[in-house]
Structure formats: structure tokens, C-alpha cells
Design an enzyme around this catalytic site. Structure first.
Site, PDB file in Angstrom:
ATOM      1  N   SER A  81       0.846  -1.192   0.000  1.00 51.09           N
ATOM      2  CA  SER A  81       0.000   0.000   0.000  1.00 51.09           C
ATOM      3  C   SER A  81       0.878   1.237   0.000  1.00 51.09           C
ATOM      4  O   SER A  81       2.103   1.142   0.018  1.00 51.09           O
ATOM      5  CB  SER A  81      -0.901   0.001   1.224  1.00 51.09           C
ATOM      6  OG  SER A  81      -0.123   0.312   2.367  1.00 51.09           O
ATOM      7  N   LYS A  82       0.228   2.380   0.007  1.00 50.48           N
ATOM      8  CA  LYS A  82       0.938   3.668   0.010  1.00 50.48           C
ATOM      9  C   LYS A  82       1.972   3.767   1.125  1.00 50.48           C
ATOM     10  O   LYS A  82       2.991   4.416   0.976  1.00 50.48           O
ATOM     11  CB  LYS A  82      -0.072   4.811   0.170  1.00 50.48           C
ATOM     12  CG  LYS A  82      -0.826   5.113  -1.091  1.00 50.48           C
ATOM     13  CD  LYS A  82      -0.794   6.624  -1.375  1.00 50.48           C
ATOM     14  CE  LYS A  82      -1.267   6.924  -2.780  1.00 50.48           C
ATOM     15  NZ  LYS A  82      -2.695   6.627  -2.946  1.00 50.48           N
ATOM     16  N   ARG A  83       1.674   3.109   2.242  1.00 50.60           N
ATOM     17  CA  ARG A  83       2.620   3.140   3.356  1.00 50.60           C
ATOM     18  C   ARG A  83       4.011   2.667   2.949  1.00 50.60           C
ATOM     19  O   ARG A  83       5.001   3.017   3.551  1.00 50.60           O
ATOM     20  CB  ARG A  83       2.132   2.210   4.482  1.00 50.60           C
ATOM     21  CG  ARG A  83       1.153   2.820   5.443  1.00 50.60           C
ATOM     22  CD  ARG A  83       0.777   1.830   6.510  1.00 50.60           C
ATOM     23  NE  ARG A  83       0.214   0.610   5.946  1.00 50.60           N
ATOM     24  CZ  ARG A  83       0.713  -0.590   6.089  1.00 50.60           C
ATOM     25  NH1 ARG A  83       1.806  -0.770   6.782  1.00 50.60           N
ATOM     26  NH2 ARG A  83       0.120  -1.638   5.542  1.00 50.60           N
ATOM     27  N   GLY A 101       5.597   3.350   0.343  1.00 45.58           N
ATOM     28  CA  GLY A 101       6.230   4.235  -0.635  1.00 45.58           C
ATOM     29  C   GLY A 101       5.407   4.292  -1.892  1.00 45.58           C
ATOM     30  O   GLY A 101       4.220   3.981  -1.875  1.00 45.58           O
TER      31      GLY A 101
END
Ligand code: GLU
Length: 479
Positions: A246-248, A250
Site C-alpha cells: 500500500s501507500k505506506r 512508498g
């Protein structure tokens, strides 16, 4: 319908395509190219609320950047609404689907109640058995119904998956899902299978998260009397911490990788290995090698882990393998964008090509190139005297510069080997170690303590600029 392989990439334009979407596209594309089949692009734009402006354009540009060409399409589901409606109504007429008039308030209350009683969520089938008269009465009130599928309430539905084998679902867990919404748009389930049928899709390769939808699709195919395609659900992609990517973790949107200076060749190779492998050890494979060897048999069931260090390493390999013209051309837009504003534009591409071999080994992404080459372009270097002196005292550093200037000024030819032969003996003459000695020159010439080989750098920079910089350094240290 023949034996031809026909696959599709069917993104919803609800956001920019991320690593997972593009991996799905890639596996479909590879499967089509390996089998000399057809790869088509279908934009599943039936969710009017979640639609993101510009997403379709970015999807197509991303595929274009990666060289994943499509043979048919793009098709837009929003332009085929009549078709979906026709089949929803056919199913109602045949008693396989029904109109549901329940208000969103009622459905919300129902869900809350289910949650409170720890029951699985799902429609309670209140409208499943309405009489003709009841239906007419609801319609007379002006309520526009949705169409729901009459799922079997008992028994099992098996999904045959080319990667996972048979996966069996209890029908009691499938609720009466919506086929057609009250705004006249189909849901994903209906539009997806109508299109897969009409587009003669032979294989559906999609992410594992869709597996739970597949029993619904199998039932829908049966209700419509159509033969389903073959299914293959691709393994999940996890971040390094083993949670879903996920976006977490990067950047996930594929165009961010493009902006960061990853090569399309790298991305193809890297994404192909997220769930597929040739032999568990080969890492570097070009596009053609991957096409030649791609098969669903070697797609794994277990999740793939997205390793950014590996991506960087791989990009470095691909960068080093570029010929110098190609490398220069690819650097150019990054250099245009990344050099300090005072540097004259357009950037001198011929000069950049001379610099390129000096930094090609060191760049892991094209985005790093401006920082690696900026000292070749700027008029004045910015560093402090402490750095220039390094381990030497002021007198020693002045000596290095003065002697070097004298020797270099006498040179007839500005050639790296000749420079080296001329300058290196000075270290003995001055009784200095090579390290601190050359460090003074390096800082004077490049403004930094680490750089490409000094004399090769000086050769590219040219005599005039080098002499100016050495004299400027001398002035700096003396002032
Ligand atoms: N529109 C779906 C998506 O966004 C397609 C899933 C499928 O391939 O069936 O991924």
C-alpha cells in the site's frame, strides 16, 4: 469462439494505476504475447461516484510507457449500458433475478443490525418474493428498483482456478447481490461477465482479491447459459513487512516510478517476477525472454514480496547496459528538469554525452543524474575552504594548487593520461600521500569529495574551466 487466447486488462478508473494493477496487466499481456493471442483494454467505468478525472489517460500512458500495446479497445463500459440492462431484465423475466425496492435507509439499518448481532452482512432478501401486484404498487410510488440476482441459498459453487485448482464456496455465503443499480448502471459483476462473454475472453487473469467474486460470476454464467472463461487468480503483492502493498510502503502509482527515473525495461522485468519465475534464480531477463518463457504453470500461489532495494539494484543493471546514446537521451529530460535554474536551457546534449560515461556506472535511477552531473554545468562551485583543505594545512593545500596550476598550464595536450603523468609525481615532490593531495584538486574541480575519476572529469570539463576553477580555489583559500 475459437481456441484463440483472448485476455483483457479491465481497470476501473478510480485512481492512478498502481503496481498491483500493472502487474495484472503485464501478466495478461505476457500470456497473450506468448500464445500469439489477443490482449484487449477495457475501462470498467461504471462506478460514477468513485471515478477519478484523468485516470483513464494515465492508465493508457502507463501501458504505453511500458510498451504493453493492446490489440483491441479501449472499450468503455459506460458506453454499453443498454447491453447490461438487457441482460438484467432477461434474468428478471426468467425468474433468476428480481427487483428490489428497499431504500438505502432500510439497508443501512439492516446492516447495523447485522453488525450488532454479529451476523455476516448481506441483503435479507425481503424483495425476493414480491408478488406482481406488490411490484406494481412499489413502482407506482415512483421508486426506481435495483435488480438483484437470486443466489442459491444452499449447496456449493466451485471455481476452477488454473493456479489454485478447485476452490469451493458455500452458496449460503453469497448474498443476492445487485446486478443493476437504480441509476441504470450495472455493477461490476454484471458488466464484467457480459463483456467477458461478448469479447470472447478465453482466460481471466486477475488479482487474488477477486477470487471471492468468482463464484457469483460462475452462477451468472450458468443463469445466462454462457460458458465461463478459464480463471487464474494472481498472488497478492506484499510490502517488505508482509502486509498488503500500500501507500505506506512508498510509491505505488506506476507513473511515480517513471518520474523517479526507473526504466520501463526494469519495471517489466521486476513486475514479471512478482509472482512468476523462470527457475527460481534468474533475475535479469529482457522483455522477449520473458514472453518466450512465460507460463501460468510457473505463477506461484503464494504472495510475492515487493522489494525496493531489488528494484533499485535492477534499475542500476539496466542503466549500465544502455548504450551511451540511449543513456544520454534518457537522461536528458531528467537533467533539463533537475539542473539548477541558472544553467542555460536547453541543456547541451553533446556535452552531456561526453559526461555520460563518467556517471553511468553510478546512477541507480535517472533522477539521480542531475546531482551527479551538475558541477559540469554550473558557472561557479559552492564549497567551503575546510573541505578544500581536507586533511592538509593551509600552506600544503596552497602548494598543491599552485604547483598543479603551473604544471597543467605547460601541457600542450589536455589529455587525461598526460595530466595524470604530469601531476602524480607532485605527490612525492611535496612529500604527500595521494589521498589528501588529490582531494584538494577534486574539490577545486568538482566542489565535492567524491566524483568520477578526476582526470577524465577534467578532460571533459575542458582546460579553460579547469584552470579557472583551480585559480578560484587558490583565491578562496588565500582570502
Ligand atoms: N475492474 C476490475 C478492477 O479494477 C476488474 C477485475 C477483473 O479483472 O475482473 O480490477
Amino acid at each position: 469462439m475459437g481456441s484463440e487466447i483472448r485476455v483483457r486488462f479491465a481497470p476501473s478508473p478510480t485512481g492512478y494505476p498502481h503496481v498491483g494493477n500493472i502487474r495484472t496487466a503485464l501478466f495478461n499481456w505476457l500470456f497473450a504475447r506468448h500464445n500469439k493471442g489477443v490482449f484487449l483494454l477495457r475501462i470498467e467505468d461504471t462506478d460514477q461516484e468513485r471515478k477519478v478525472e484523468g485516470a483513464t489517460k494515465i492508465i493508457m500512458e502507463s501501458l504505453g510507457w511500458l510498451g504493453m500495446d493492446w490489440d483491441e479497445g479501449p472499450f468503455f463500459q459506460s458506453q454499453r449500458l443498454d447491453m447490461y440492462k438487457k441482460y438484467a431484465e432477461q434474468l428478471v423475466t426468467e425468474g433468476k433475478a428480481y427487483y428490489c425496492f428497499c431504500s438505502s435507509e432500510r439497508l443501512d439499518a439492516m446492516r447495523k443490525d447485522q453488525a450488532a448481532r454479529k451476523l455476516p452482512p448481506g441483503y435479507d432478501r425481503r424483495c425476493r418474493c414480491l408478488s406482481k401486484e406488490q411490484i406494481e404498487a412499489e413502482k407506482a410510488k415512483g421508486i426506481v428498483p435495483v435488480v438483484r440476482f437470486k443466489s442459491p441459498t444452499e449447496g456449493q459453487t466451485a471455481v476452477t482456478d488454473l493456479i489454485r485448482g478447485d476452490v469451493v464456496f458455500e452458496n449460503s455465503t453469497l448474498d443476492d447481490f445487485v446486478l443493476l443499480k437504480s441509476d441504470g448502471y450495472p455493477t461490476y459483476h454484471l458488466a464484467n461477465i457480459v463483456d467477458d462473454h461478448y469479447m470472447d475472453i478465453s482466460h481471466v487473469l486477475r488479482a487474488e482479491e477477486w477470487l471471492s467474486s468468482t463464484p457469483r460470476h460462475v452462477l451468472l454464467y450458468a443463469a445466462l447459459g454462457w460458458k465461463p472463461p478459464q480463471f487464474a487468480h494472481l498472488p497478492m503483492i506484499l510490502g517488505p513487512d508482509k502486509s498488503k502493498l500500500s501507500k505506506r510502503h512508498g510509491a505505488t502509482a506506476i507513473n511515480e516510478y517513471q518520474n523517479e527515473g526507473y526504466l520501463p525495461e526494469t519495471m517489466i522485468n521486476f513486475l514479471a517476477l512478482l509472482g512468476w519465475s523462470l527457475d527460481d534464480k534468474t533475475e535479469i531477463m529482457n522483455r522477449q525472454e520473458i514472453i518466450t518463457n512465460f507460463s501460468l504453470e510457473r505463477v506461484s500461489k503464494t504472495a510475492a514480496v515487493f522489494n525496493r532495494d531489488k528494484l533499485e539494484w535492477m534499475n542500476g543493471v539496466y542503466i549500465r547496459n544502455l548504450n551511451i546514446d540511449d543513456f544520454t537521451a534518457r537522461c536528458l529530460p531528467f537533467v533539463e528538469r533537475g539542473l539548477p535554474p541558472e544553467v542555460k536551457r536547453p541543456v547541451d546534449a553533446i556535452y552531456l554525452k561526453e559526461i555520460a560515461p563518467l556517471i553511468q556506472e553510478r546512477a541507480k535511477t535517472l533522477n539521480e543524474v542531475p546531482q551527479l552531473v551538475d558541477f559540469f554545468f554550473v558557472a561557479e562551485l559552492d564549497y567551503d575552504t575546510i573541505m578544500l583543505q581536507g586533511k592538509l594545512d593551509k600552506v600544503q593545500a596552497v602548494n598543491v594548487l599552485e604547483k598543479s596550476i603551473v604544471m597543467l598550464e605547460q601541457l600542450k595536450e589536455w589529455d587525461p593520461d598526460i595530466m595524470e603523468k604530469t601531476i602524480r609525481p607532485l605527490t612525492d615532490e611535496l612529500g604527500m600521500k595521494a589521498g589528501p593531495f588529490f582531494s584538494v584538486l577534486r574539490v577545486a574541480i568538482t566542489g565535492r569529495t567524491a566524483s568520477p575519476p578526476l582526470f577524465a572529469t577534467m578532460a571533459v570539463l575542458g582546460r579553460v574551466r579547469c584552470m579557472e576553477r583551480l585559480k578560484a580555489a587558490l583565491q578562496k583559500i588565500n582570502s
